[in-house]
Scaffold this motif. Structure first.
Motif, mmCIF file in Angstrom:
data_model
loop_
_atom_site.group_PDB
_atom_site.id
_atom_site.type_symbol
_atom_site.label_atom_id
_atom_site.label_comp_id
_atom_site.label_asym_id
_atom_site.label_seq_id
_atom_site.Cartn_x
_atom_site.Cartn_y
_atom_site.Cartn_z
ATOM 1 N N ALA A 1 80.465 17.202 -0.998
ATOM 2 C CA ALA A 1 81.192 16.627 -2.495
ATOM 3 C C ALA A 1 81.560 18.025 -3.096
ATOM 4 C CB ALA A 1 80.115 15.802 -3.250
ATOM 5 N N VAL A 2 80.701 19.150 -3.146
ATOM 6 C CA VAL A 2 81.241 20.299 -3.834
ATOM 7 C C VAL A 2 82.435 20.940 -3.312
ATOM 8 C CG1 VAL A 2 80.403 22.713 -4.157
ATOM 9 C CG2 VAL A 2 78.648 20.912 -4.137
ATOM 10 N N LEU A 3 82.518 20.669 -1.964
ATOM 11 C CA LEU A 3 83.860 21.364 -1.448
ATOM 12 C C LEU A 3 84.972 20.523 -1.856
ATOM 13 C CD1 LEU A 3 85.171 23.055 0.672
ATOM 14 C CD2 LEU A 3 85.018 21.487 2.392
ATOM 15 N N GLU A 4 84.748 19.091 -1.810
ATOM 16 C CA GLU A 4 85.923 18.354 -2.100
ATOM 17 C C GLU A 4 86.332 18.647 -3.663
ATOM 18 O OE1 GLU A 4 86.369 15.515 0.171
ATOM 19 O OE2 GLU A 4 87.445 13.992 -1.307
ATOM 20 N N LEU A 5 85.391 18.861 -4.429
ATOM 21 C CA LEU A 5 85.900 18.971 -5.853
ATOM 22 C C LEU A 5 86.639 20.307 -5.793
ATOM 23 C CD1 LEU A 5 86.107 18.352 -8.932
ATOM 24 C CD2 LEU A 5 83.939 19.417 -8.897
ATOM 25 N N LEU A 6 86.170 21.493 -5.370
ATOM 26 C CA LEU A 6 86.537 22.738 -5.469
ATOM 27 C C LEU A 6 88.160 22.738 -4.848
ATOM 28 C CD1 LEU A 6 83.556 24.876 -5.236
ATOM 29 C CD2 LEU A 6 84.891 24.435 -7.393
ATOM 30 N N VAL A 7 88.177 22.097 -3.718
ATOM 31 C CA VAL A 7 89.536 21.955 -3.177
ATOM 32 C C VAL A 7 90.550 21.379 -3.931
ATOM 33 C CG1 VAL A 7 90.752 21.243 -1.248
ATOM 34 C CG2 VAL A 7 88.590 22.473 -0.654
ATOM 35 N N SER A 8 89.887 20.243 -4.438
ATOM 36 C CA SER A 8 90.836 19.267 -5.209
ATOM 37 C C SER A 8 91.470 19.989 -6.526
ATOM 38 C CB SER A 8 90.281 18.097 -5.854
ATOM 39 O OG SER A 8 89.796 17.218 -4.602
ATOM 40 N N GLN A 9 90.628 20.725 -7.219
ATOM 41 C CA GLN A 9 90.580 21.435 -8.435
ATOM 42 C C GLN A 9 91.725 22.643 -7.980
ATOM 43 O OE1 GLN A 9 87.326 22.793 -10.642
ATOM 44 N NE2 GLN A 9 88.109 24.674 -10.366
ATOM 45 N N TYR A 10 91.715 23.156 -6.918
ATOM 46 C CA TYR A 10 92.313 24.360 -6.408
ATOM 47 C C TYR A 10 93.791 23.700 -6.266
ATOM 48 C CZ TYR A 10 94.742 27.678 -3.332
ATOM 49 O OH TYR A 10 95.616 28.511 -2.651
ATOM 50 N N LEU A 11 94.009 22.871 -5.429
ATOM 51 C CA LEU A 11 95.131 22.068 -5.044
ATOM 52 C C LEU A 11 95.967 21.548 -6.488
ATOM 53 C CD1 LEU A 11 94.385 20.245 -1.939
ATOM 54 C CD2 LEU A 11 95.691 22.492 -2.056
ATOM 55 N N TYR A 12 95.116 20.972 -7.306
ATOM 56 C CA TYR A 12 95.792 20.472 -8.555
ATOM 57 C C TYR A 12 96.354 21.416 -9.294
ATOM 58 C CZ TYR A 12 96.068 17.989 -13.150
ATOM 59 O OH TYR A 12 96.488 17.474 -14.160
ATOM 60 N N GLY B 1 75.285 27.470 -8.257
ATOM 61 C CA GLY B 1 75.843 26.748 -9.492
ATOM 62 C C GLY B 1 77.583 26.748 -8.590
ATOM 63 N N LEU B 2 78.344 26.135 -9.488
ATOM 64 C CA LEU B 2 79.766 25.715 -8.863
ATOM 65 C C LEU B 2 80.484 27.244 -8.747
ATOM 66 C CD1 LEU B 2 80.978 23.172 -8.237
ATOM 67 C CD2 LEU B 2 82.190 23.125 -10.469
ATOM 68 N N ALA B 3 80.274 27.935 -9.860
ATOM 69 C CA ALA B 3 81.016 29.303 -9.793
ATOM 70 C C ALA B 3 80.935 29.896 -8.637
ATOM 71 C CB ALA B 3 80.729 29.957 -11.168
ATOM 72 N N ALA B 4 79.714 30.192 -8.121
ATOM 73 C CA ALA B 4 79.425 30.871 -6.970
ATOM 74 C C ALA B 4 80.193 30.305 -5.598
ATOM 75 C CB ALA B 4 77.710 31.129 -6.661
ATOM 76 N N VAL B 5 80.017 28.979 -5.534
ATOM 77 C CA VAL B 5 80.908 28.537 -4.450
ATOM 78 C C VAL B 5 82.350 28.656 -4.398
ATOM 79 C CG1 VAL B 5 81.103 26.288 -3.009
ATOM 80 C CG2 VAL B 5 78.889 26.521 -4.187
ATOM 81 N N LEU B 6 82.726 28.619 -5.886
ATOM 82 C CA LEU B 6 84.162 28.757 -5.771
ATOM 83 C C LEU B 6 84.687 30.303 -5.516
ATOM 84 C CD1 LEU B 6 86.992 28.046 -7.312
ATOM 85 C CD2 LEU B 6 86.163 28.866 -9.381
ATOM 86 N N GLN B 7 83.592 31.141 -5.940
ATOM 87 C CA GLN B 7 84.013 32.494 -5.559
ATOM 88 C C GLN B 7 83.946 32.586 -3.796
ATOM 89 O OE1 GLN B 7 80.990 35.284 -7.294
ATOM 90 N NE2 GLN B 7 82.769 36.683 -7.527
ATOM 91 N N PHE B 8 82.952 32.195 -3.289
ATOM 92 C CA PHE B 8 82.948 31.984 -1.850
ATOM 93 C C PHE B 8 84.365 31.374 -1.027
ATOM 94 C CE2 PHE B 8 81.703 29.744 2.294
ATOM 95 C CZ PHE B 8 81.310 30.802 2.831
#
Lengths: 230, 230
Positions: free
Chosen positions: B53-64, B135-142
Motif C-alpha cells: 500500500a505504501v508503494l501504491e500511494l507513492l507511485v500514484s502520487q509520482y504519476l499524478y 515514515g513516508l518521506a524515507a520510502v519516497l527517497q528510496f
C-alpha cells in the motif's frame, strides 16, 4: 464551492480547503464537464486515482496496527471488504456527499446520484483532494471519524461479525427464525442514529444502536450474545 | 541483522534502520520461520501487506504529479505496470536484496531465491519495514533512487516506449527484422551497467546503456529513433 458543501465540511468534519478548486474538482463528475465544455472544468477522475491509493495505505496501516496478530491473508480480506465499491459508496452517502456532486443531465436522469460506482469514485476523489490540500494526517483524521469506527464496530471483519456468531449460536439446537427490526431512527440527516432489536422466533433477545442500520444490527447481535452469556 | 545487508543499505541507499528487528523481519521468508520454530521469528508477510500500500500511494502520487495531463485510465495502466510482480521482483534484484532473504531449505532448493513472487513480496516487505521505521518521506527517497528513474526512462509507459515506436517506424515500409544484442555488462553486482545495440536487418542502427537490460534496450531504441530523425 457550494456554500452548503463548505458548511458541511467545516461543521461536521472540521475541514476547510485551502485550495477551493481541488474540492470543486472532487465533486465534479465527467458527465458535468462534458455538458459544460465552455467552462473548461476538470472532472474528478484523476483525484479518484490518487485518493484510492491514499485510502488503501491508511486502511492498511490502521489494520496493521490495530490487529497485530492477524495474518496477512486476513488483513488483505478485511482491507478488501473496507475499500470495496459498496462500502465506499455507503461512506459517501453517510457523509452526505451525494447531494453535492455535479452531474450532467443524462447522468442525473438515469439515477447517477445513487449509483454505487459513482459514489465510490466521489468518495475516493474527495480523499485525493484532501490529501493534496492538507496531507496524509488530515485524511487520517477524516477516516478516524468516518471509516475506522465502523471497522471497530465489526462492520467489515468476519472475526468480529456478531450477527454471524449469533446465528451460529442460536442455530446449534435446530432451526430458528432470527430477524432484525428497525424500531427508531432519529437525529438530523448527518448525525442519524438507528435503533434495532433482534428477535429469535418472535422473542426479543437484544437491542442496539449505531450510526447506520448495519452498525445498529451488529450492536443488537452483540447485546444478544452477551445476554446469552456467549 | 546481517552485516553485509546493513552495509549495502547504508552505503548504497543511505539507510540505517533504527529498529533492526523490522529489517530482519522484512528479509525473513515464512519457509525459514517454519523450519526454525524454536526461534519464534516473524515472517515478512504482514510487512508485505503494508509495503504494498505504501508503494501504491507513492507511485500514484509520482504519476499524478509528473503527468498532469494523463487521464485516469492511463495513470492506472502505468501504475499497474510499475507495481506488478515482475517489475517489483526486478527492483529487488537490482537492489541486491535477493542475496539476503532467509529461506527454508526446501524453498532454497526449489529455486525460491529467484522466484518473482518471492522477490516481489520481499521488495514490498522492505518498503513496509522502512515505512514503519522512518515514515513516508524515507520510502519516497528510496523510490527516487530505485523506481522513479526507470519510470522516467520510459520502462513502464506505453506513451514513452521507444522500442514499440521504433518497430512502428521501421515496419511502415514492410517487414524488417529488428533485434537487440547485449554487447557488454560491467560494474559490480549492485551497480551493473548494460550496453545494448539494436539491429535492423543485421545493420546496427542504435546503441544505448542502462542499469538493466530493459533500460539499455529502451535507450538503444531511443538512439535509433533519433538517428532516423524521428
Amino acid at each position: 464551492m457550494d456554500n452548503q458543501l463548505a458548511k458541511l465540511l467545516e461543521e461536521r468534519f472540521g475541514i476547510v480547503f485551502h485550495d477551493i478548486n481541488l474540492a470543486e474538482q472532487a465533486f465534479t463528475h465527467s458527465s458535468y464537464v462534458n455538458e459544460h465544455r465552455n467552462l473548461h472544468l476538470s472532472d474528478n477522475e484523476r483525484l479518484e486515482f490518487l485518493g484510492d491509493a491514499v485510502l488503501e495505505l491508511l486502511v492498511s496501516q490502521y489494520l496493521y496496527r490495530e490487529y497485530p496478530n492477524l495474518p496477512e491473508g486476513k488483513l488483505t480480506k478485511t482491507r478488501a471488504a473496507i475499500v470495496r465499491e459498496e462500502s465506499l459508496a455507503q461512506f459517501a452517502t453517510d457523509c452526505g456527499f451525494d447531494a453535492f456532486v455535479k452531474l450532467g443531465k443524462g447522468e442525473e436522469n438515469s439515477g447517477g446520484r445513487t449509483r454505487p460506482s459513482l459514489l465510490c469514485d466521489l468518495f475516493e476523489a474527495f480523499l485525493g483532494a484532501l490529501y493534496l490540500d492538507q496531507g496524509l494526517a488530515a485524511v487520517l483524521q477524516f477516516l478516524e471519524t468516518v471509516v475506522y469506527p465502523q471497522v471497530e464496530a465489526g462492520a467489515f471483519s468476519h472475526e468480529r461479525d456478531h450477527k454471524t456468531r449469533l446465528q451460529e449460536v442460536l442455530q446449534k439446537s435446530g432451526d430458528v427464525l432470527i430477524d432484525y427490526r428497525l424500531i427508531k431512527e432519529e437525529g438530523p440527516a448527518h448525525e442519524r442514529i438507528f435503533v434495532t432489536e433482534v428477535y429469535c422466533d418472535d422473542k426479543m433477545i437484544g437491542i442496539g444502536q449505531g450510526k447506520s442500520k448495519k452498525l445498529a444490527e451488529q450492536a443488537a447481535a452483540a447485546n444478544a450474545l452477551q445476554s446469552l452469556g456467549k
